[in-house]
Design a protein around this motif. Structure first.
Motif, mmCIF file in Angstrom:
data_model
loop_
_atom_site.group_PDB
_atom_site.id
_atom_site.type_symbol
_atom_site.label_atom_id
_atom_site.label_comp_id
_atom_site.label_asym_id
_atom_site.label_seq_id
_atom_site.Cartn_x
_atom_site.Cartn_y
_atom_site.Cartn_z
ATOM 1 N N ASN A 1 -49.487 -14.285 20.033
ATOM 2 C CA ASN A 1 -50.296 -13.895 18.882
ATOM 3 C C ASN A 1 -49.617 -12.954 17.900
ATOM 4 O OD1 ASN A 1 -52.681 -14.674 17.727
ATOM 5 N ND2 ASN A 1 -53.866 -12.964 18.509
ATOM 6 N N HIS A 2 -48.343 -12.665 18.126
ATOM 7 C CA HIS A 2 -47.585 -11.942 17.100
ATOM 8 C C HIS A 2 -46.106 -12.179 17.333
ATOM 9 C CE1 HIS A 2 -46.517 -9.118 14.027
ATOM 10 N NE2 HIS A 2 -45.734 -8.460 14.876
ATOM 11 N N ALA A 3 -45.453 -12.785 16.348
ATOM 12 C CA ALA A 3 -44.024 -13.087 16.476
ATOM 13 C C ALA A 3 -43.364 -13.043 15.101
ATOM 14 C CB ALA A 3 -43.827 -14.462 17.106
ATOM 15 N N HIS A 4 -42.049 -12.868 15.136
ATOM 16 C CA HIS A 4 -41.200 -13.008 13.949
ATOM 17 C C HIS A 4 -40.113 -13.991 14.384
ATOM 18 C CE1 HIS A 4 -43.179 -9.354 12.453
ATOM 19 N NE2 HIS A 4 -42.874 -8.782 13.602
ATOM 20 N N THR A 5 -40.441 -15.265 14.437
ATOM 21 C CA THR A 5 -39.594 -16.213 15.167
ATOM 22 C C THR A 5 -38.143 -16.290 14.676
ATOM 23 O OG1 THR A 5 -40.471 -18.065 13.872
ATOM 24 C CG2 THR A 5 -41.507 -17.635 15.984
ATOM 25 N N PRO A 6 -37.878 -16.294 13.360
ATOM 26 C CA PRO A 6 -36.472 -16.420 12.962
ATOM 27 C C PRO A 6 -35.607 -15.252 13.406
ATOM 28 C CG PRO A 6 -37.943 -16.964 11.138
ATOM 29 C CD PRO A 6 -38.783 -16.328 12.195
ATOM 30 N N MET A 7 -36.220 -14.124 13.742
ATOM 31 C CA MET A 7 -35.449 -12.965 14.176
ATOM 32 C C MET A 7 -34.817 -13.163 15.550
ATOM 33 S SD MET A 7 -37.755 -9.776 12.740
ATOM 34 C CE MET A 7 -36.428 -8.560 12.819
ATOM 35 N N SER A 8 -35.046 -14.311 16.154
ATOM 36 C CA SER A 8 -34.327 -14.647 17.386
ATOM 37 C C SER A 8 -32.816 -14.619 17.155
ATOM 38 C CB SER A 8 -34.763 -16.012 17.906
ATOM 39 O OG SER A 8 -36.077 -15.959 18.395
ATOM 40 N N LEU A 9 -32.398 -14.881 15.923
ATOM 41 C CA LEU A 9 -30.960 -14.823 15.616
ATOM 42 C C LEU A 9 -30.431 -13.392 15.595
ATOM 43 C CD1 LEU A 9 -30.548 -17.587 12.879
ATOM 44 C CD2 LEU A 9 -29.999 -17.721 15.307
ATOM 45 N N PHE A 10 -31.312 -12.392 15.622
ATOM 46 C CA PHE A 10 -30.908 -10.989 15.727
ATOM 47 C C PHE A 10 -31.071 -10.455 17.149
ATOM 48 C CE2 PHE A 10 -32.407 -10.518 11.063
ATOM 49 C CZ PHE A 10 -31.139 -10.855 10.582
ATOM 50 N N ARG A 11 -31.334 -11.330 18.099
ATOM 51 C CA ARG A 11 -31.550 -10.895 19.484
ATOM 52 C C ARG A 11 -30.340 -10.104 19.989
ATOM 53 N NH1 ARG A 11 -34.445 -14.402 23.147
ATOM 54 N NH2 ARG A 11 -33.624 -16.165 21.971
ATOM 55 N N GLY A 12 -30.583 -8.837 20.403
ATOM 56 C CA GLY A 12 -29.510 -8.009 20.950
ATOM 57 C C GLY A 12 -28.599 -7.383 19.906
ATOM 58 N N LEU A 13 -28.947 -7.520 18.623
ATOM 59 C CA LEU A 13 -28.071 -7.019 17.564
ATOM 60 C C LEU A 13 -28.027 -5.490 17.520
ATOM 61 C CD1 LEU A 13 -26.348 -7.690 15.009
ATOM 62 C CD2 LEU A 13 -28.468 -7.530 13.693
ATOM 63 N N ALA A 14 -29.183 -4.854 17.703
ATOM 64 C CA ALA A 14 -29.252 -3.387 17.575
ATOM 65 C C ALA A 14 -30.265 -2.865 18.584
ATOM 66 C CB ALA A 14 -29.641 -3.007 16.154
ATOM 67 N N ASP A 15 -29.817 -2.672 19.800
ATOM 68 C CA ASP A 15 -30.720 -2.271 20.878
ATOM 69 C C ASP A 15 -30.725 -0.762 21.089
ATOM 70 O OD1 ASP A 15 -31.704 -4.765 21.481
ATOM 71 O OD2 ASP A 15 -30.182 -5.189 22.994
ATOM 72 N N ASP A 16 -31.778 -0.313 21.794
ATOM 73 C CA ASP A 16 -31.887 1.067 22.265
ATOM 74 C C ASP A 16 -31.928 2.082 21.125
ATOM 75 O OD1 ASP A 16 -31.727 -0.031 24.856
ATOM 76 O OD2 ASP A 16 -29.544 -0.016 24.747
ATOM 77 N N LEU A 17 -32.700 1.726 20.075
ATOM 78 C CA LEU A 17 -32.853 2.593 18.917
ATOM 79 C C LEU A 17 -34.334 2.747 18.570
ATOM 80 C CD1 LEU A 17 -30.086 1.018 16.649
ATOM 81 C CD2 LEU A 17 -29.945 3.228 17.833
ATOM 82 N N PRO A 18 -34.741 3.889 18.008
ATOM 83 C CA PRO A 18 -36.133 4.027 17.554
ATOM 84 C C PRO A 18 -36.415 3.107 16.385
ATOM 85 C CG PRO A 18 -34.825 5.946 16.915
ATOM 86 C CD PRO A 18 -33.964 5.123 17.818
ATOM 87 N N LEU A 19 -37.707 2.827 16.167
ATOM 88 C CA LEU A 19 -38.127 1.798 15.210
ATOM 89 C C LEU A 19 -37.508 1.970 13.828
ATOM 90 C CD1 LEU A 19 -39.914 -0.631 14.407
ATOM 91 C CD2 LEU A 19 -41.732 1.013 13.898
ATOM 92 N N MET A 20 -37.653 3.146 13.211
ATOM 93 C CA MET A 20 -37.209 3.279 11.823
ATOM 94 C C MET A 20 -35.682 3.253 11.705
ATOM 95 S SD MET A 20 -40.070 2.987 10.535
ATOM 96 C CE MET A 20 -39.431 2.867 8.856
ATOM 97 N N THR A 21 -34.964 3.773 12.690
ATOM 98 C CA THR A 21 -33.497 3.655 12.695
ATOM 99 C C THR A 21 -33.095 2.198 12.834
ATOM 100 O OG1 THR A 21 -33.309 5.822 13.732
ATOM 101 C CG2 THR A 21 -31.375 4.391 13.847
ATOM 102 N N TRP A 22 -33.776 1.515 13.744
ATOM 103 C CA TRP A 22 -33.534 0.088 13.992
ATOM 104 C C TRP A 22 -33.754 -0.720 12.709
ATOM 105 C CZ3 TRP A 22 -37.381 -3.903 14.374
ATOM 106 C CH2 TRP A 22 -36.954 -5.084 14.967
ATOM 107 N N LEU A 23 -34.862 -0.429 12.011
ATOM 108 C CA LEU A 23 -35.180 -1.155 10.778
ATOM 109 C C LEU A 23 -34.220 -0.787 9.647
ATOM 110 C CD1 LEU A 23 -39.099 -1.041 10.619
ATOM 111 C CD2 LEU A 23 -37.685 -3.085 10.812
ATOM 112 N N ASN A 24 -34.136 0.507 9.343
ATOM 113 C CA ASN A 24 -33.420 0.960 8.145
ATOM 114 C C ASN A 24 -31.913 0.760 8.226
ATOM 115 O OD1 ASN A 24 -35.618 1.926 6.534
ATOM 116 N ND2 ASN A 24 -35.805 3.686 7.899
ATOM 117 N N GLU A 25 -31.331 0.953 9.397
ATOM 118 C CA GLU A 25 -29.874 0.936 9.497
ATOM 119 C C GLU A 25 -29.301 -0.386 9.999
ATOM 120 O OE1 GLU A 25 -28.369 4.364 11.551
ATOM 121 O OE2 GLU A 25 -29.808 5.716 10.566
#
Length: 440
Positions: free
Chosen positions: A68-92
């Motif tokens: 009931n909630h997905a961003h399916t194309p972001m599967s291509l970013f799987r593992g790109l930027a792990d272990d980061l807080p949300l806004m750091t993950w998004l912004n950087e």
């Protein structure tokens, strides 16, 4: 003897109905994409014949799972930027990567990867929020899965649109193009309170009423989001949304990890639905959705995976297990969210939140034949005392053997029938080379 299109005989059948029944040694009969009968196998043999018969005597049949909630194309970013807080993950990481790479071709390849993963995991419907939804729609159409595709709205320009007006225009074009499609729906998807203005939300509310469409939005995902709202607006996000009239049975509020008793009461009174994304919330340290408390207040709670960039998978079996376990820990109550409740959250509750529970979400006569077969005879799932407990606490997505949507088989003995697995993997690997070289 009546002839039907499909008969599936199974050791167990879990319809996901109010009585929480489990049927043993039953058959399900399908004709013209719909379930026409559920009967004991011996009785079914006397009354029905079929062009196709499957004998799955080591399996349990359940309704297709609804992510009931997905961003399916972001599967291509799987593992790109792990272990980061949300806004750091998004912004950087994520937003720069999206700016560099998101396009029609990116979304098509990412959607194919995600949809292949979801079908193999027993998901037959997903509610998506992402750019270039027309590309996702093409893969949905080809693959045979079902989807609600978001009319994404955000106040800043992206590769897909440069203004609120353009986001809405393109979204409405998508809606008009697929409005009569049997498996594709549309849903308004304003991103979040901190990225969408009141004026835009008011317009979306009016449009949703006129077009009879649901609205899905990230709300109260993190404590920082709440703090920012207090600083900018003087109120918490949910109170702001309440003031402009967004809280209603049309709203599917995603995440909701930061809730006060008053806010829970508002949601209950307004009939708001909530999409719980436990693994993503844990990975990003966003907080805990108070699922048991929401249930006590008669709020309809569903389950989503979020995107594979922040999860890192689209595994609804793992989400069901995590939902049940986390709810017990948060509530301090081992009886909170029993196994059958978790299964309901991943099926019929999600269908209700999208206004499609008369069509899918349970295995009942007259409903669409969206069916998943789960093999329970392996070492990891033996012995079987309680089938639903086994599904939620012991089974996993690799036990899904077969999947049907509207009576059409999409997965046969773990093999995809509508998507080319080799091409899906090759395309994903090619995109990974481009993306990985940029994110250094």
């Amino acid at each position: 003897m009546e002839n039907v299109d499909l008969i599936i005989n199974a050791r167990w059948l879990v319809p996901v109905t109010k009585d929480q029944t489990v049927l043993e040694n039953h058959a399900i009969m399908v004709k013209d994409a719909r379930i026409v009968a559920l009967l004991p196998q011996e009785q079914a043999k006397q009354l029905y014949s079929a062009n196709v018969i499957h004998d799955l005597n080591e399996h349990c049949l359940i309704p297709g799972l609804i992510n009931n909630h997905a961003h399916t194309p972001m599967s291509l970013f799987r593992g790109l930027a792990d272990d980061l807080p949300l806004m750091t993950w998004l912004n950087e990481h994520i937003w720069p990567a999206e700016n560099a790479f998101v396009s029609d071709a990116f979304v098509e390849a990412g959607s194919a990867l995600a949809i292949a993963e979801m079908i193999r995991g027993g998901t037959t419907y997903f509610n998506d929020m992402y750019f270039f939804p027309e590309a996702t729609a093409r893969i949905v159409d080809k693959s045979g899965i079902r989807a609600s595709l978001g009319i994404v709205v955000i106040e800043f320009p992206t590769n897909w649109a440069s203004s609120v007006e353009e986001y809405l225009h393109k979204g409405h074009q998508l809606h008009d193009h697929y409005r009569h499609h049997p498996r594709i729906n549309t849903i308004y998807s304003p991103h979040a309170p901190y990225t969408v203005a009141d004026k835009t939300l008011e317009q979306i509310i009016t449009n949703a009423e006129e077009m009879d469409m649901p609205i899905s939005m990230h709300i109260h995902e993190t404590a920082d989001e709440v703090a920012q709202s207090l600083k900018e607006y003087g109120v918490r996000p949910l109170e702001r949304l309440k003031q402009i009239g967004l809280l209603s049975p049309r709203l599917l509020a995603v995440h909701m990890t930061q809730l006060t008793p008053d806010e829970i009461n508002w949601c209950s009174q307004a009939g708001v639905h909530i999409a719980h994304c436990p693994e993503s919330n844990l990975k990003l340290a966003s907080g805990f959705c108070p699922v048991a408390e929401l249930h006590k207040n008669d709020i309809n709670v569903t389950i989503g995976t979020d995107g594979a960039a922040s999860n890192n998978d689209l595994d609804m079996f793992a989400e069901m297990r995590q939902t049940a376990l986390l709810a017990k820990a948060v509530a301090g109550d081992a009886a909170a969210v029993p196994a059958h409740t978790a299964l309901e959250m991943a099926t019929i509750n999600a269908a209700k939140s999208l206004g499609i529970d008369k069509e899918i979400g349970s295995l009942e006569i007259g409903k669409q034949a969206d069916i998943v077969a789960v093999k329970l005879s392996d070492i990891e799932t033996q012995p079987v005392y309680d089938v639903v407990s086994q599904l939620v606490y012991a089974s996993s997505r690799d036990k899904v053997s077969d999947v049907w949507v509207a009576g059409k088989q999409l997965l046969n003995s773990r093999q995809l029938l509508t998507l080319n697995e080799t091409k899906v993997i090759q395309d994903a690997q090619q995109w990974a080379i481009k993306i990985g070289s940029q994110d250094q």
